[in-house]
Design an enzyme around this catalytic site. Structure first.
Site, mmCIF file in Angstrom:
data_model
loop_
_atom_site.group_PDB
_atom_site.id
_atom_site.type_symbol
_atom_site.label_atom_id
_atom_site.label_comp_id
_atom_site.label_asym_id
_atom_site.label_seq_id
_atom_site.Cartn_x
_atom_site.Cartn_y
_atom_site.Cartn_z
ATOM 1 N N HIS A 75 -40.126 68.659 -11.685
ATOM 2 C CA HIS A 75 -39.285 68.902 -10.501
ATOM 3 C C HIS A 75 -39.011 70.398 -10.327
ATOM 4 O O HIS A 75 -38.419 70.830 -9.347
ATOM 5 C CB HIS A 75 -37.958 68.145 -10.652
ATOM 6 C CG HIS A 75 -37.198 68.533 -11.881
ATOM 7 N ND1 HIS A 75 -37.502 68.028 -13.142
ATOM 8 C CD2 HIS A 75 -36.180 69.407 -12.064
ATOM 9 C CE1 HIS A 75 -36.678 68.568 -14.038
ATOM 10 N NE2 HIS A 75 -35.877 69.420 -13.412
ATOM 11 N N HIS A 130 -34.698 78.819 -14.607
ATOM 12 C CA HIS A 130 -35.499 78.080 -13.627
ATOM 13 C C HIS A 130 -34.952 78.386 -12.245
ATOM 14 O O HIS A 130 -33.924 79.050 -12.113
ATOM 15 C CB HIS A 130 -35.445 76.565 -13.915
ATOM 16 C CG HIS A 130 -34.071 76.014 -13.815
ATOM 17 N ND1 HIS A 130 -33.185 75.979 -14.888
ATOM 18 C CD2 HIS A 130 -33.384 75.537 -12.757
ATOM 19 C CE1 HIS A 130 -32.030 75.474 -14.484
ATOM 20 N NE2 HIS A 130 -32.121 75.199 -13.202
ATOM 21 N N HIS A 173 -34.367 76.909 -7.971
ATOM 22 C CA HIS A 173 -34.294 75.834 -6.986
ATOM 23 C C HIS A 173 -34.696 76.437 -5.649
ATOM 24 O O HIS A 173 -34.358 77.589 -5.365
ATOM 25 C CB HIS A 173 -32.879 75.264 -6.908
ATOM 26 C CG HIS A 173 -32.426 74.654 -8.197
ATOM 27 N ND1 HIS A 173 -32.562 73.315 -8.494
ATOM 28 C CD2 HIS A 173 -31.863 75.231 -9.297
ATOM 29 C CE1 HIS A 173 -32.076 73.089 -9.709
ATOM 30 N NE2 HIS A 173 -31.653 74.226 -10.228
ATOM 31 N N GLU A 218 -28.614 76.095 -4.174
ATOM 32 C CA GLU A 218 -27.724 74.969 -4.491
ATOM 33 C C GLU A 218 -26.297 75.366 -4.147
ATOM 34 O O GLU A 218 -25.622 74.683 -3.363
ATOM 35 C CB GLU A 218 -27.874 74.593 -5.970
ATOM 36 C CG GLU A 218 -29.308 74.149 -6.283
ATOM 37 C CD GLU A 218 -29.399 73.133 -7.382
ATOM 38 O OE1 GLU A 218 -28.932 73.407 -8.511
ATOM 39 O OE2 GLU A 218 -29.913 72.027 -7.130
ATOM 40 N N HIS A 250 -31.243 79.918 -11.923
ATOM 41 C CA HIS A 250 -30.257 79.451 -12.905
ATOM 42 C C HIS A 250 -30.685 79.893 -14.295
ATOM 43 O O HIS A 250 -31.788 79.552 -14.750
ATOM 44 C CB HIS A 250 -30.149 77.923 -12.863
ATOM 45 C CG HIS A 250 -29.445 77.429 -11.648
ATOM 46 N ND1 HIS A 250 -29.546 76.128 -11.197
ATOM 47 C CD2 HIS A 250 -28.639 78.078 -10.760
ATOM 48 C CE1 HIS A 250 -28.814 75.987 -10.109
ATOM 49 N NE2 HIS A 250 -28.252 77.160 -9.814
ATOM 50 N N THR A 295 -26.965 70.259 -12.169
ATOM 51 C CA THR A 295 -27.226 69.823 -10.787
ATOM 52 C C THR A 295 -28.410 68.855 -10.712
ATOM 53 O O THR A 295 -28.845 68.483 -9.629
ATOM 54 C CB THR A 295 -27.534 71.035 -9.886
ATOM 55 O OG1 THR A 295 -28.773 71.633 -10.332
ATOM 56 C CG2 THR A 295 -26.413 72.053 -9.932
HETATM 57 N N1 LIG Z 1 -29.740 73.033 -12.509
HETATM 58 S S1 LIG Z 1 -28.880 73.237 -13.826
HETATM 59 O O1 LIG Z 1 -28.887 74.642 -14.244
HETATM 60 O O2 LIG Z 1 -27.558 72.668 -13.599
HETATM 61 C C1 LIG Z 1 -29.614 72.369 -15.109
HETATM 62 C C2 LIG Z 1 -30.079 71.093 -15.082
HETATM 63 C C3 LIG Z 1 -30.657 70.686 -16.309
HETATM 64 C C4 LIG Z 1 -30.615 71.649 -17.248
HETATM 65 S S2 LIG Z 1 -31.191 71.563 -18.842
HETATM 66 O O3 LIG Z 1 -32.569 71.190 -18.817
HETATM 67 O O4 LIG Z 1 -30.877 72.834 -19.458
HETATM 68 C C5 LIG Z 1 -30.302 70.320 -19.622
HETATM 69 C C6 LIG Z 1 -29.039 70.630 -20.112
HETATM 70 C C7 LIG Z 1 -28.310 69.628 -20.773
HETATM 71 C C8 LIG Z 1 -28.846 68.334 -20.907
HETATM 72 C C9 LIG Z 1 -30.113 68.056 -20.382
HETATM 73 C C10 LIG Z 1 -30.848 69.069 -19.717
HETATM 74 S S3 LIG Z 1 -29.892 73.045 -16.647
HETATM 75 ZN ZN LIG Z 2 -30.691 74.626 -11.905
#
Ligand SMILES: NS(=O)(=O)c1ccc(S(=O)(=O)c2ccccc2)s1
Ligand SMILES: [Zn+2]
Length: 249
Positions: free
Chosen positions: A52, A82, A84, A94, A107, A187
């Site tokens: 994704h 990463h 978005h 976001e 992020h 998110t």
């Molecule tokens: N878009 S975001 O920055 O909020 C985000 C979504 C997922 C992650 S993680 O892959 O680090 C992760 C972190 C904890 C548990 C599972 C995956 S970070």
């Molecule tokens: Zn993110």
């Protein structure tokens, strides 16, 4: 989705992210310190197509690349970053600032190595993660981003990964590190409410041509019919009882 009600009638999904940040309501809190960022380019490891999005992963086996101060207590270790984005330059971020949507958002994910033994354990606690959100605006070609984009061809399909040596993540950040901060969540799945969000007030540039290349990534595996990752941003969530604070007046 509405907040679900547990028997204590306490919302257990009321601190979701992202949010629309009303800058006039985000009061300056004098207790907030400047953000201290110490990234070591030797900790960059690889870029991975997650399906994704793509993650750029770092060696987080020790406190080599860390952030501290800002709204945080103790050191948080750099884990990955990463992006978005949207299907057009008209949306993609976001977080939304006074109703303004940006074309993309970076992020940078850190975990509280000061308090928890592992990333997985940290993710179970409200002070477990700290994510720096950086808004992207359409502008001139970004040379630091181009290094990442040049590697996207090697991770076109889901699950592919490629080495990334000595990436200078700090050079992607704006000079001005003023921020808004609020308690929120991941998110994407599993949406854990474990994130101290630190959204920078200064956006960084990306050219429209560079952003187009994000949309060329595929969410499908090598042997499947190709489906591009056209967009991967979540809609804004309700603030409920939360307050966003600003690091400056
Ligand atoms: N878009 S975001 O920055 O909020 C985000 C979504 C997922 C992650 S993680 O892959 O680090 C992760 C972190 C904890 C548990 C599972 C995956 S970070
Ligand atoms: Zn993110």
């Amino acid at each position: 989705m509405g907040a679900s009600h547990s028997h204590r009638n306490k919302h257990c999904h009321s601190h979701q992210s992202p949010i629309n940040i009303c800058t006039k309501k985000a009061r300056h809190d004098p207790i907030l310190k400047p953000l201290n960022i110490q990234y070591d380019s030797k900790t960059s490891k690889r870029i991975v197509n997650m399906g994704h999005c793509f993650n750029v992963e770092f060696d987080d086996t020790a406190d080599m690349s860390v952030i501290n101060d800002g709204p945080l207590t103790g050191k948080y270790r750099l884990r990955q970053f990463h992006f978005h984005w949207g299907s057009t330059d008209a949306d993609g971020s976001e977080h939304v600032i006074d109703g303004k949507v940006y074309p993309a958002e970076l992020h940078i994910v850190h975990w509280n190595s000061h308090r928890y033994p592992t990333f997985e354990e940290a993710a179970k606690h409200p002070d477990g993660l700290a994510v720096i959100g950086v808004l992207l605006k359409i502008g001139e070609k970004n040379p630091v981003l181009q290094t990442i984009i040049d590697n996207l061809g090697q991770v076109k399909t889901k699950g592919k990964e490629h080495m990334l040596i000595k990436y200078e993540l700090s050079s992607m950040l704006p000079k001005d590190l003023n921020y808004w901060t609020y308690p929120g969540s991941l998110t994407t799945e599993p949406y854990f409410e474990c994130v101290t969000w630190i959204v920078l007030q200064h956006a960084i540039p990306i050219s429209s041509a560079q952003l187009t290349q994000f949309r060329g990534l595929l969410c499908t595996a090598e042997n499947e019919k190709p489906v591009p990752i056209l967009e991967n941003h979540r809609r804004v969530q309700r603030l409920h009882d939360r307050v966003a604070r600003s690091s400056c007046t």
